[in-house]
Scaffold this motif. Structure first.
Motif, PDB file in Angstrom:
ATOM      1  N   PRO A 189      46.688  48.066  27.236  1.00 39.79           N
ATOM      2  CA  PRO A 189      46.812  46.674  26.788  1.00 39.79           C
ATOM      3  C   PRO A 189      48.221  46.151  27.045  1.00 39.79           C
ATOM      4  O   PRO A 189      49.203  46.883  26.980  1.00 39.79           O
ATOM      5  CB  PRO A 189      46.501  46.760  25.286  1.00 39.79           C
ATOM      6  CG  PRO A 189      45.656  47.977  25.145  1.00 39.79           C
ATOM      7  CD  PRO A 189      46.186  48.952  26.161  1.00 39.79           C
ATOM      8  N   GLY A 190      48.307  44.845  27.324  1.00 39.41           N
ATOM      9  CA  GLY A 190      49.573  44.250  27.714  1.00 39.41           C
ATOM     10  C   GLY A 190      50.443  43.793  26.565  1.00 39.41           C
ATOM     11  O   GLY A 190      50.196  44.115  25.387  1.00 39.41           O
ATOM     12  N   ALA A 191      51.467  43.006  26.894  1.00 41.20           N
ATOM     13  CA  ALA A 191      52.551  42.673  25.969  1.00 41.20           C
ATOM     14  C   ALA A 191      52.341  41.386  25.177  1.00 41.20           C
ATOM     15  O   ALA A 191      53.187  41.040  24.364  1.00 41.20           O
ATOM     16  CB  ALA A 191      53.863  42.581  26.743  1.00 41.20           C
ATOM     17  N   TYR A 192      51.228  40.677  25.393  1.00 42.55           N
ATOM     18  CA  TYR A 192      50.959  39.488  24.582  1.00 42.55           C
ATOM     19  C   TYR A 192      50.441  39.944  23.218  1.00 42.55           C
ATOM     20  O   TYR A 192      49.344  39.595  22.785  1.00 42.55           O
ATOM     21  CB  TYR A 192      49.887  38.623  25.219  1.00 42.55           C
ATOM     22  CG  TYR A 192      50.223  37.893  26.491  1.00 42.55           C
ATOM     23  CD1 TYR A 192      51.374  38.156  27.242  1.00 42.55           C
ATOM     24  CD2 TYR A 192      49.356  36.917  26.985  1.00 42.55           C
ATOM     25  CE1 TYR A 192      51.633  37.483  28.417  1.00 42.55           C
ATOM     26  CE2 TYR A 192      49.609  36.231  28.150  1.00 42.55           C
ATOM     27  CZ  TYR A 192      50.749  36.524  28.876  1.00 42.55           C
ATOM     28  OH  TYR A 192      51.000  35.846  30.050  1.00 42.55           O
ATOM     29  N   ALA A 193      51.225  40.716  22.515  1.00 41.05           N
ATOM     30  CA  ALA A 193      50.764  41.342  21.274  1.00 41.05           C
ATOM     31  C   ALA A 193      51.967  41.770  20.446  1.00 41.05           C
ATOM     32  O   ALA A 193      53.098  41.794  20.925  1.00 41.05           O
ATOM     33  CB  ALA A 193      49.881  42.556  21.585  1.00 41.05           C
ATOM     34  N   GLU A 194      51.695  42.145  19.195  1.00 38.40           N
ATOM     35  CA  GLU A 194      52.784  42.575  18.311  1.00 38.40           C
ATOM     36  C   GLU A 194      53.294  43.968  18.658  1.00 38.40           C
ATOM     37  O   GLU A 194      54.437  44.309  18.330  1.00 38.40           O
ATOM     38  CB  GLU A 194      52.317  42.522  16.860  1.00 38.40           C
ATOM     39  CG  GLU A 194      52.073  41.091  16.375  1.00 38.40           C
ATOM     40  CD  GLU A 194      51.566  41.022  14.955  1.00 38.40           C
ATOM     41  OE1 GLU A 194      52.051  40.159  14.202  1.00 38.40           O
ATOM     42  OE2 GLU A 194      50.688  41.838  14.592  1.00 38.40           O
ATOM     43  N   TYR A 195      52.459  44.788  19.318  1.00 34.27           N
ATOM     44  CA  TYR A 195      52.869  46.125  19.739  1.00 34.27           C
ATOM     45  C   TYR A 195      52.329  46.390  21.141  1.00 34.27           C
ATOM     46  O   TYR A 195      51.261  45.893  21.527  1.00 34.27           O
ATOM     47  CB  TYR A 195      52.331  47.203  18.784  1.00 34.27           C
ATOM     48  CG  TYR A 195      52.911  47.146  17.398  1.00 34.27           C
ATOM     49  CD1 TYR A 195      54.071  47.854  17.058  1.00 34.27           C
ATOM     50  CD2 TYR A 195      52.300  46.385  16.411  1.00 34.27           C
ATOM     51  CE1 TYR A 195      54.605  47.799  15.784  1.00 34.27           C
ATOM     52  CE2 TYR A 195      52.836  46.308  15.126  1.00 34.27           C
ATOM     53  CZ  TYR A 195      53.983  47.024  14.824  1.00 34.27           C
ATOM     54  OH  TYR A 195      54.522  46.955  13.555  1.00 34.27           O
ATOM     55  N   VAL A 196      53.065  47.205  21.910  1.00 31.95           N
ATOM     56  CA  VAL A 196      52.626  47.574  23.249  1.00 31.95           C
ATOM     57  C   VAL A 196      53.146  48.970  23.563  1.00 31.95           C
ATOM     58  O   VAL A 196      54.228  49.359  23.090  1.00 31.95           O
ATOM     59  CB  VAL A 196      53.129  46.550  24.292  1.00 31.95           C
ATOM     60  CG1 VAL A 196      54.644  46.581  24.408  1.00 31.95           C
ATOM     61  CG2 VAL A 196      52.493  46.774  25.663  1.00 31.95           C
ATOM     62  N   VAL A 197      52.385  49.740  24.338  1.00 30.81           N
ATOM     63  CA  VAL A 197      52.868  51.026  24.826  1.00 30.81           C
ATOM     64  C   VAL A 197      53.383  50.841  26.248  1.00 30.81           C
ATOM     65  O   VAL A 197      52.798  50.104  27.049  1.00 30.81           O
ATOM     66  CB  VAL A 197      51.784  52.126  24.795  1.00 30.81           C
ATOM     67  CG1 VAL A 197      51.378  52.450  23.372  1.00 30.81           C
ATOM     68  CG2 VAL A 197      50.571  51.726  25.609  1.00 30.81           C
TER      69      VAL A 197
END
Length: 339
Positions: A118-126
Motif C-alpha cells: 500500500p502507498g503513502a496516501y495514508a497515516e502509515y506506510v511500509v
C-alpha cells in the motif's frame, strides 16, 4: 584481560504504539479523480528490511493520477481498495532491528513500493530500507515529500544517463514541472548549458533555477531558436504538439534523446536511430543513497524544491484534479499528520 567498551551506554525506548487501522485515501477501481475517498484500512505490516513510517506528508505525482485512471501501474494492483502514493516523508515507528540505520524516531523521506505494498496516501506506510534517506534538516515534511520521485527521476536523467558536465548543451522540456525543475537545477549544478521550455509566466523562474536559455512554448517553436543540443530530456513526448519528434531536429548527430513518458511516443527509438541520434527511455530507481546525496544538495542550498499546492488527505481527489490540469509549478503534496 577484560576489555571495557568505551561506547556510551544507550537506553532503548519502547517503540510507540501503532493502531491496527488507519485513515487512507483509497480507490475501489479505475476512475476519475472523484474515485478517491478516505476510508479506514488496516495498518500495513513491515517484513524483512522494511520500516514502518508514520506519514507526515505524501507527494502527488502524475503517475499516481494515471494509475488511478486505469493506466500507469494499475495493471499491477492485485487487491482493492488500493492506496496510492510513492513519495513519503515522516517518522520511523518500527525498524527491523535496534541498530538499524533508521531507528525508531528518525525523520526520513523516500519512495514506497506501491503497488507491491500500500502507498503513502495514508497515516502509515511500509518502505524498504534501501529506498529511504534521512530527511534533509532544512526541509519541512511537506517540502521533503515533494522531493523523492521527481528528484530521483531528474538525477537519473541528468547525472546518470546524460552525464551532465561543463560545456554540454541540455534541453529540458517542461522545465517548470516536478521532474523538470529538478532537472534544470541538476544540469546547471554540474556545469551544463541548460535550455528549458515553459509557459510565459514560468520563464523568469526557470532562469532563477539555472536555465541559460528559456523558450515560451506557447508562442515560439523551440526548433526555430534552438540547435546543436547534446541531450534532450523530453518530459512531454508526442502527446502534445509532437514535441518528441520535433526534438530530433535540434539534437546534434550522435547526441541523445531521453524519452520519459511511458507510451507517449512508441516509435522514438527507430526515429532517433534513422537520424543518427542515440535514444533511451527511463524509469525511476528508488535509490536511497542517491536520495541522501540529493538531501545534502538541498541542505546546502544548491538545489531547492518548489511546492505549488498543499492539500489535506481528505482532499486527495482535488489534488488529483489539479495535477491532471497539467500546469503545476514544482510539486503538489498531501498533508497527512503533524509529526
Amino acid at each position: 584481560m577484560r576489555f571495557r567498551s568505551t561506547r556510551p551506554e544507550t537506553t532503548l525506548e519502547a517503540p510507540p504504539a501503532v493502531p491496527e487501522t488507519m485513515r487512507a485515501a483509497v480507490f475501489d477501481g479505475p476512475g476519475t479523480a472523484d474515485a478517491l475517498h478516505v476510508s479506514e484500512v488496516a495498518v500495513p505490516t513491515p517484513v524483512l528490511s522494511e520500516v514502518l513510517i508514520r506519514v507526515a506528508a505524501a507527494g502527488v505525482n502524475p503517475i499516481d493520477a494515471k494509475t488511478r485512471a486505469g493506466r500507469g501501474m494499475s495493471g499491477a494492483i492485485d487487491s482493492w481498495p488500493a492506496v496510492l502514493g510513492l513519495d513519503v516523508s515522516g517518522v520511523v515507528v518500527r525498524a527491523p532491528f535496534d541498530a538499524h540505520p533508521f531507528p525508531v524516531g528518525t525523520e526520513v523521506y523516500g519512495m514506497a513500493a506501491f503497488p507491491r505494498t500500500p502507498g503513502a496516501y495514508a497515516e502509515y506506510v511500509v518502505v524498504p530500507t534501501l529506498s529511504l534517506a534521512r530527511k534533509p534538516s532544512s526541509l519541512s515534511h511537506v517540502e521533503a515529500a515533494g522531493v523523492p520521485v521527481a528528484a530521483l527521476t531528474a538525477w537519473g536523467l541528468v547525472v546518470e544517463t546524460a552525464r551532465a558536465h561543463q560545456g554540454q548543451r541540455i534541453l529540458v522540456h517542461a522545465g517548470s514541472g516536478g521532474v523538470g525543475h529538478f532537472a534544470v537545477q541538476f544540469a546547471a549544478y554540474f556545469g551544463a548549458h541548460v535550455i528549458a521550455t515553459g509557459s510565459a509566466h514560468n520563464l523568469e523562474w526557470l532562469r532563477e533555477l539555472g536555465a541559460a536559455e528559456v523558450v515560451d512554448y506557447t508562442s515560439t517553436r523551440f526548433e526555430d531558436v534552438v540547435s546543436d543540443v547534446d541531450v534532450v530530456i523530453d518530459l512531454i513526448g508526442n502527446v502534445s504538439h509532437d514535441t518528441g519528434t520535433r526534438s530530433l531536429d535540434v539534437i546534434r548527430p550522435g547526441g541523445m534523446l531521453i524519452e520519459v513518458p511511458t507510451g507517449a511516443w512508441p516509435g522514438f527509438r527507430e526515429a532517433a536511430a534513422a537520424r543518427g541520434i542515440r535514444s533511451t527511455d527511463y524509469k525511476t530507481i528508488p535509490d536511497g543513497a542517491a536520495l541522501a546525496t540529493i538531501g545534502r544538495l538541498l541542505d546546502s542550498g544548491a538545489v531547492r524544491v518548489f511546492i505549488d499546492r498543499v492539500f489535506d488527505l481528505d482532499e486527495a481527489a482535488t489534488a488529483h484534479a489539479e495535477i491532471e490540469r497539467g500546469h503545476t509549478r514544482g510539486k503538489i503534496v498531501l498533508h497527512v499528520s503533524d509529526d
